[in-house]
Design a protein around this motif. Structure first.
Motif, short mmCIF file in Angstrom:
data_model
loop_
_atom_site.label_atom_id
_atom_site.label_comp_id
_atom_site.label_asym_id
_atom_site.label_seq_id
_atom_site.Cartn_x
_atom_site.Cartn_y
_atom_site.Cartn_z
N ARG A 149 0.84 -1.20 0.00
CA ARG A 149 0.00 0.00 0.00
C ARG A 149 0.88 1.25 0.00
NH1 ARG A 149 -2.04 3.61 3.47
NH2 ARG A 149 -1.06 2.72 5.31
N ARG A 150 1.93 1.21 0.80
CA ARG A 150 2.75 2.40 0.93
C ARG A 150 3.68 2.60 -0.27
NH1 ARG A 150 3.59 4.69 6.76
NH2 ARG A 150 4.74 6.11 5.45
N SER A 177 -11.34 1.84 -5.79
CA SER A 177 -10.08 2.55 -5.93
C SER A 177 -9.78 2.79 -7.40
CB SER A 177 -8.94 1.79 -5.26
OG SER A 177 -8.54 0.71 -6.06
N GLY A 228 -1.87 10.08 9.77
CA GLY A 228 -2.58 10.02 8.50
C GLY A 228 -1.77 10.46 7.30
N THR A 250 1.21 9.26 1.04
CA THR A 250 -0.12 8.72 1.33
C THR A 250 -0.80 9.60 2.37
OG1 THR A 250 0.90 7.24 2.94
CG2 THR A 250 0.40 6.32 0.79
N TRP A 251 -2.08 9.80 2.17
CA TRP A 251 -2.83 10.70 3.06
C TRP A 251 -4.21 10.11 3.32
CZ3 TRP A 251 -5.84 15.53 1.24
CH2 TRP A 251 -6.39 16.18 2.36
N GLN A 252 -4.49 9.85 4.59
CA GLN A 252 -5.83 9.41 4.96
C GLN A 252 -6.65 10.68 5.10
OE1 GLN A 252 -6.51 5.89 5.63
NE2 GLN A 252 -8.60 6.62 5.35
N HIS A 290 -8.81 7.63 1.10
CA HIS A 290 -7.36 7.55 1.18
C HIS A 290 -6.79 8.00 -0.16
CE1 HIS A 290 -3.39 5.55 1.34
NE2 HIS A 290 -3.51 5.76 2.63
N SER A 344 -3.24 8.75 -2.50
CA SER A 344 -1.79 8.61 -2.60
C SER A 344 -1.29 9.23 -3.89
CB SER A 344 -1.43 7.14 -2.36
OG SER A 344 -0.91 6.52 -3.43
N THR A 367 -8.55 5.84 -2.93
CA THR A 367 -9.23 4.66 -2.40
C THR A 367 -10.33 5.12 -1.46
OG1 THR A 367 -7.13 3.50 -2.43
CG2 THR A 367 -8.92 2.44 -1.23
N ASP A 383 -9.97 -1.57 8.18
CA ASP A 383 -11.01 -0.55 8.10
C ASP A 383 -11.92 -0.51 9.32
OD1 ASP A 383 -10.06 -0.39 5.54
OD2 ASP A 383 -11.63 -1.69 4.74
#
Lengths: 649, 184
Positions: free
Chosen positions: A84-85, A194, A575, A604-606, A612, A614, A646, B134
């Motif tokens: 993910r990252r 996504s 985040g 990445t930023w929530q 989400h 990125s 996402t 989640d």
């Protein structure tokens, strides 16, 4: 010419039974080990502080159910979090996260992926499984990376083993095994959508998970991707783009997993209409824990794949695979894993004119039994001995043994060593490949330019490894593996004994050795550094009498003498995360490709609990670089900027 | 096999031989570590005076959808001696009420059906802990995840506030990430 599997099947049983005499010997060896002290009790976890608890390593959830730090193999695990990252949008790109694997992108949709050398566009010594289903093609002995996909967000982990894995996984696990495991359905509830896009590609995924009436869980997903054609380093557009659509499901309840996928795609090919691919698969797996403590897993799958490649072939391949495996403790010192499996493949090929797989229709089979025992000799020493006997329709019985020793040198470190024999069994391309399809016949002899490989035997690798793992402190871990491999009977293309054309033969040998290193340092709670490096030497040579005509037939390898990567994962604020990956890849000898370095960045930023975001940039150091192929023809990869959104609820 | 040709191998071997052997500690399972976290959580949470809470000295931990975690909890020596530690463990099923539960662990086996439980938990100031992707966005306050073979956790302060719970700074400092409450 080529014998079909069926005509020989009665001999399989006899051979397996005969070879079965090995089993009592192995078991006897394992049981004869001296008694060892009772297990020390668990660390009293309840006495630990919260901080210490967060640093305790736990048992891995992998099939073998052993802590990663105890594995006697060069294994690296790519986690869902690191994928993910990284911003990786495809399987091959995610594999770049493993320091022990060579990934070279050939063009828009093709990759040369291997471990420990032998990188070619037709790489054939690496076994790849997706949720226990082999995606190694018995047609050309390798993986069609353009046909394999999983929803990246559903991946739980990717285990990358460099080195032999044949005793557990079977023939063709010569230089490595890649196990891609998706999350259990219960771990993906709710809805996810996504979309990821950069200058030349777009991927969209939707997924929905929920509960079943019987108490289990399910998810369904659909995914579509588009990869545009890319330019060569000479500036010409290369028709290697593609689009692919895939959908699937997974359901888990009461130890039972049922999952399946279906896909279709159109792959660009220069000068012809698109290559059409399609496929579907269905897999069931049940694990039962018996009262005796024995864990039994049974798995069956069906896989269909079609590849309609203009001017080449149109293949319809159906595969059925059934396997059973049991793991049990024998007394307090021994842990035995044993199993058996059968795979049948029904290959139907419509050949084009320039070359052909003959016969067009062929039924293939593989049957195996294996056992592997781990003996705890004492608190420090473990001995693991195992063998797989695998029967195939081309070469008959293959014996795939391994012996491994693990020595706990200290509380936080382990030394291990292994010796293994493994083979790459022939695929259709080694035995059944003829060109042209309908040769002129002179005096009753067909004048093939390439006339198959009637005598082609398995390529054999004998591998020795020495590994060391240490965790000097709670924040630092390090792994090193040295390997040396001798390859015999490597594939060559030799003049045919009947004087007409060439046939595939086994007249080359090879030696490789090298060192794989990686480590990780949690510098601060919100900042982690990791890095890995491989230095290796890969040499092949022809045996006396060889008149190998085509280095491109498989023994020519184009491997870097070294490659390394450095990764930084930093949570700049709650985040918000920034990941950097610097990679260096050594020069390739033939075709010559210069060394290159690339830097990838992912932010990445929530943004909200549901959203989400990125932002990523790849190949940031240079405006473009090349990874594989001949100058003027090879694809150049340009600096890219992209975004991934996402949304979940 | 050509292992002798590896100078690195020899070097490594020498380095390792110099280290003293030590007792082998077996790595605990994920579930065992989660259980210990659950057991310790009560020391880092402040319940409102109005809630039943462990103010009376007794903490009740409910576990649903995670049988093995419950088993491990029950094996913690201090929990076995419940009178001494003041911790009681209750195994719950999805339809059961959660009145009187101070800490509620909702495992992966139950998370997708847990929305009503979570709502009730917020109302009665129950600390909701989970281990599903989640889950924080679904109202969980503390969510475990496996990172590099270690069990770590994320925290949603927004959900904690909704449940009227205060989490200690010590707990926050160990968390991998802390999602702050939105500005009102």
């Amino acid at each position: 010419m080529v014998k079909t599997g069926r005509s020989r099947s009665p001999r399989i049983l006899q051979k397996i039974l005969r070879a079965g005499r090995i089993f009592p010997v192995l078991a006897g060896l394992a049981l004869a080990a001296p008694a060892f002290a009772a297990q020390p009790g668990l660390v009293d976890l309840a006495e630990l502080s919260l901080e210490d608890l967060s640093k305790i390593r736990v048992t891995s959830v992998s099939k073998r159910d052993e802590p990663l730090s105890d594995a006697t193999a060069s294994i690296y695990v790519i986690t869902a979090e690191s994928i993910r990252r990284s911003g990786a949008a495809s399987l091959p790109e995610a594999l770049r996260l493993a320091p022990n694997i060579q990934v070279a992108r050939i063009d828009a949709r093709n990759y040369a992926i291997t471990a420990r050398g032998f990188s070619t566009a037709l790489e054939n010594k690496l076994l790849v499984l997706i949720d226990g289903r082999s995606v190694y093609s018995p047609l050309f002995s390798g993986v069609f990376w353009d046909a394999q996909d999983v929803a990246i967000d559903d991946i739980d982990r990717i285990e990358v083993i460099s080195g032999p894995g044949a005793t557990l996984w079977g023939a063709n696990a010569v230089n490595g095994v890649i196990n891609i495991t998706t999350k259990a359905a219960g771990a993906t509830p709710g809805t996810l959508a996504s979309i990821s896009a950069d200058g030349t590609s777009r991927v969209g995924t939707v997924r929905h998970g929920g509960e079943l009436d019987n108490g289990g869980s399910y998810r369904i997903y659909a995914r579509t991707m588009l990869q545009e054609d890319l330019d060569s380093d000479a500036g010409a557009r290369s028709a290697t783009g593609m689009k692919r659509t895939q959908a699937g499901f997974r359901a888990d309840w009461a130890g039972l997993t049922v999952q399946g996928d279906a896909y279709s795609g159109e792959l660009h090919q220069a000068g012809t209409r698109d290559i059409r691919i399609a496929g579907a698969n269905l897999l069931g797996r049940k694990t039962v824990l018996l009262a005796s403590g024995t864990e039994v897993t049974a798995q069956a799958y069906w896989d269909f794949t079609q590849r309609d490649q203009p001017n080449a072939f149109n293949e319809h391949l159906n595969t059925i695979d059934v396997q059973v495996q049991g793991a049990m403790s024998l007394g307090s010192r021994n842990r035995l894993v044993a199993g058996a499996g059968v795979r049948m493949a029904f290959d139907r090929i419509a050949n084009a004119s320039s070359f052909a797989f003959l016969p067009g229709d062929l039924d293939l089979y593989w049957a195996n039994v294996f056992m592997q025992n781990e003996t705890r000799v004492n608190d420090q020493l473990r001995v693991i001995a195992g063998v797989k006997l695998e029967q195939n329709n081309y070469t008959g019985l293959e014996i795939l043994p391994t012996l491994r020793l693990a020595w706990k040198t200290a509380e936080n470190s382990m030394l291990w060593t292994s010796a293994s024999r493994t083979v790459r069994a022939p695929s259709r391309i080694d035995r059944d490949f003829y060109a042209p399809s309908q040769p002129p016949v002179v005096a009753g002899v067909p004048q093939f330019v390439i006339g198959g490989g009637p005598q082609f035997a398995s390529e054999v690798a004998n591998v020795a490894e020495l590994g060391y793992r240490i965790q000097p402190s709670a924040t630092v871990s390090f792994s090193a593996t040295a390997f040396a491999t001798r390859y015999d009977r490597l594939r060559t293309l030799e003049p045919s004994p009947n004087g007409v054309g060439q046939v595939f033969s086994n007249l080359a040998t090879g030696r490789t050795h090298g060192l794989e290193l990686w480590g990780q340092w949690q510098v601060m709670p919100d900042w982690r550094l990791s890095g890995g490096a491989v230095v290796q030497r890969v040499r092949t040579e022809l045996e006396k009498g060889s008149r190998d005509l085509s280095a491109a037939a498989g023994i020519a390898t184009s491997d870097p003498s070294h490659y390394w990567s450095l990764r930084s994962s930093w949570d700049i604020a709650a985040g918000h995360g920034i990941d950097l990956m610097l990679r260096r890849y050594g020069a390739l000898p033939s075709p010559a490709v210069p060394a290159y370095s690339t830097l990838d960045l992912n932010y990445t930023w929530q943004a909200t609990p549901n959203l989400h975001l990125s932002l990523f940039g790849s190949s940031l150091l240079d405006s473009r670089h090349v990874e594989f192929g001949r100058s003027g023809l090879r694809t150049a990869y340009e600096r890219q900027v992209g975004v991934k959104l996402t949304w979940r609820r | 096999m050509a292992i002798a040709c590896l100078p690195w191998a020899a070097l490594l071997a020498c380095a390792c031989l110099c280290m003293p052997p030590a007792a082998r500690a077996q790595a605990p399972s994920e579930d065992a570590v989660k259980a210990v976290y659950l057991f310790k959580m009560r020391n880092y949470v402040e319940w409102p005076a109005t809630a039943a809470g462990p103010a009376g000295g007794r903490t009740v931990i409910g576990v649903v959808g995670a049988e093995k975690v419950a088993e491990h909890l029950l094996q913690i020596p201090a929990v076995r001696d419940s009178a001494g530690s003041g911790v009681t463990v209750r195994r719950l099923r999805i339809g059961d009420g959660i009145a009187g539960i101070d800490i509620l662990f909702i495992g992966q086996g139950a998370w997708s059906r847990a929305a009503p439980l979570v709502a009730q938990a917020h109302d009665q100031s129950t600390l909701v802990v989970s281990d599903s992707d989640d889950a924080l966005s679904g109202g969980s306050i503390i969510n475990f995840r496996l990172v590099d073979e270690r069990i770590r956790f994320d925290i949603s302060l927004e959900s904690a506030e909704r449940a009227n719970l205060k989490l200690s700074s010590q707990l926050l400092s160990v968390a991998l990430s802390v999602a702050r409450a939105k500005e009102k």
